[in-house]
Write an enzyme that holds these catalytic residues in place. Sequence first.
Site, PDB file in Angstrom:
ATOM      1  N   SER A 133     -50.238  23.078  56.884  1.00 15.76           N
ATOM      2  CA  SER A 133     -50.205  21.998  57.694  1.00 15.76           C
ATOM      3  C   SER A 133     -50.786  22.353  59.354  1.00 15.76           C
ATOM      4  O   SER A 133     -50.991  21.343  59.946  1.00 15.76           O
ATOM      5  CB  SER A 133     -48.739  21.443  57.958  1.00 15.76           C
ATOM      6  OG  SER A 133     -48.305  21.044  56.837  1.00 15.76           O
ATOM      7  N   GLY A 146     -46.124  30.634  49.314  1.00 13.71           N
ATOM      8  CA  GLY A 146     -46.062  32.182  49.500  1.00 13.71           C
ATOM      9  C   GLY A 146     -46.886  32.682  50.799  1.00 13.71           C
ATOM     10  O   GLY A 146     -47.067  33.769  51.125  1.00 13.71           O
ATOM     11  N   GLY A 185     -47.500  22.839  69.542  1.00 11.74           N
ATOM     12  CA  GLY A 185     -47.562  23.736  68.517  1.00 11.74           C
ATOM     13  C   GLY A 185     -47.440  23.144  67.015  1.00 11.74           C
ATOM     14  O   GLY A 185     -47.274  21.878  66.899  1.00 11.74           O
ATOM     15  N   HIS A 186     -48.007  23.826  65.933  1.00 13.44           N
ATOM     16  CA  HIS A 186     -47.437  23.490  64.607  1.00 13.44           C
ATOM     17  C   HIS A 186     -47.606  24.579  63.670  1.00 13.44           C
ATOM     18  O   HIS A 186     -47.936  25.636  63.880  1.00 13.44           O
ATOM     19  CB  HIS A 186     -48.858  22.612  64.482  1.00 13.44           C
ATOM     20  CG  HIS A 186     -48.667  21.414  63.412  1.00 13.44           C
ATOM     21  ND1 HIS A 186     -48.368  21.413  62.059  1.00 13.44           N
ATOM     22  CD2 HIS A 186     -48.660  20.211  63.527  1.00 13.44           C
ATOM     23  CE1 HIS A 186     -47.903  20.510  61.489  1.00 13.44           C
ATOM     24  NE2 HIS A 186     -48.306  19.456  62.362  1.00 13.44           N
ATOM     25  N   GLY A 203     -47.286  25.679  59.366  1.00 12.79           N
ATOM     26  CA  GLY A 203     -47.721  25.516  58.081  1.00 12.79           C
ATOM     27  C   GLY A 203     -47.355  26.383  57.038  1.00 12.79           C
ATOM     28  O   GLY A 203     -47.000  27.511  57.439  1.00 12.79           O
TER      29      GLY A 203
END
Length: 461
Positions: A58, A303, A296-297, A299
């Site tokens: 993401s 795995g 921020g982000h 993702g």
Amino acid sequence: MSEQTLNGFVHAAAEEFGVPGAAVGVWVDGRELFACHGVTSLENPLPVDRDTMFLLGSVSKTYTATALMRLVADGRVALDAPVRRYVPELVLADGAAAERITVLNLLNHTSGLDWNLVNDTGEGDDALAAFVAELDALALIAEPGSRASYSQAAFNLAGRILENVTGLTYERAVAALVLEPLGLAHSHFDPAVVLTHRFAVGHNPGEDGAPAVARQWKGTRANNPGGGIAGSIADQLRWARFHLGDGRTEDGERLLPAEVLHGMRRPTVELRGSSLGDAFGVCWFLREVDGVRTIGHGGSVNGQFAELLIVPERGFAVAVASNAGPDAGLRFNQAVVRRVLEHHLGLVDADPEPLPYDAARAREVAGEYAIDAMTVTIAADGEGLTLAAAIKPEVRAAAGTELPPDYAPAPMGLLPGDGDEYVVLGGGLSGQRGFFTRDARGTITGADLAGRLFPRTRPTP
């Protein structure tokens, strides 16, 4: 923290959590620090370096949003315009909602669209168009603009805006608008291109508990706008430096006016009880850490986990990518980010302390909560609360490929205040916060986790 010290900590943390490979980049005091550990794959091992490409999940949304903001700055897209202006083919089950959803609603997760469609529209250039054509099957979980709930489908729809306005495929539009001008040569969506570089594969616990290669490497093409980019940690730091700057490239080319770029950091909607942030800007999670504002982000894919955190007022950024499943990768990334923040900026990012166990409150919140693909189960055993998150069996059965593992039951606790906020205290979701939604009568109707609403499907299981 020298690179040697950073390398020592990263190596120790990777060994502690059982992470096969990881890369960490820090931008501090106008210089880059890198630490790389382990291998790209346990089956075909190559050393991880700063140019190794990890799937960033993401974090891709930050590229989609920034590319769209270039169109906004050029007057080709308006944030307050209805999405239908740019995607006239959009049809939703709720026709009135389809008319009201704006571009900003997509970019700050207030569209009211549920998390996503579990479908595969192929790998052709029409993948996004075909995805949008099926959005009439997606539930609307809130009125547009009324609340935030994280939606992958919303960003895929934003990707379709890029296609329709530019006349390019989504991937080509993002490359032309942001990747190529910024020199992000190790950031790509196309697996055929990624395969020509050094890249990491995911790992999940095998039957014996040891890390095993995850066989589904990447999601479907229609999910690229919300989660499909692969990028190196060096490129992630360059991306962070752009967002710390004034909208120009390192060569001086202006991509965005400073006020537009910095406007992406301003709050557009509040978030309640989330460890991810206190508010959404334009895509970015906005969060105060020890009194200092950050953007921020994160993702995740099968795995692999990534985290990008930027501290604008300190000119600081940290990026982490690891190729291990949730119990290992997510906790490793969190440990690295917290250690780096504390060492370089003196900021302590601590989890809140839960309230003592209350059996009556526990019975009230226990139950099942679900979206189209996943079920969250909160259980009370008389001594404590646990939270588990699992992909629905029918979704696994229909997938035809390996999907990420479920999150096993982990302890959770309710937090001070009105008692409707909670924190997960262990497992792969350790530190994640959320809250319960009530209707006008005070009955719990949903639980937010990871920024998205899971409507309640039944009480105490």
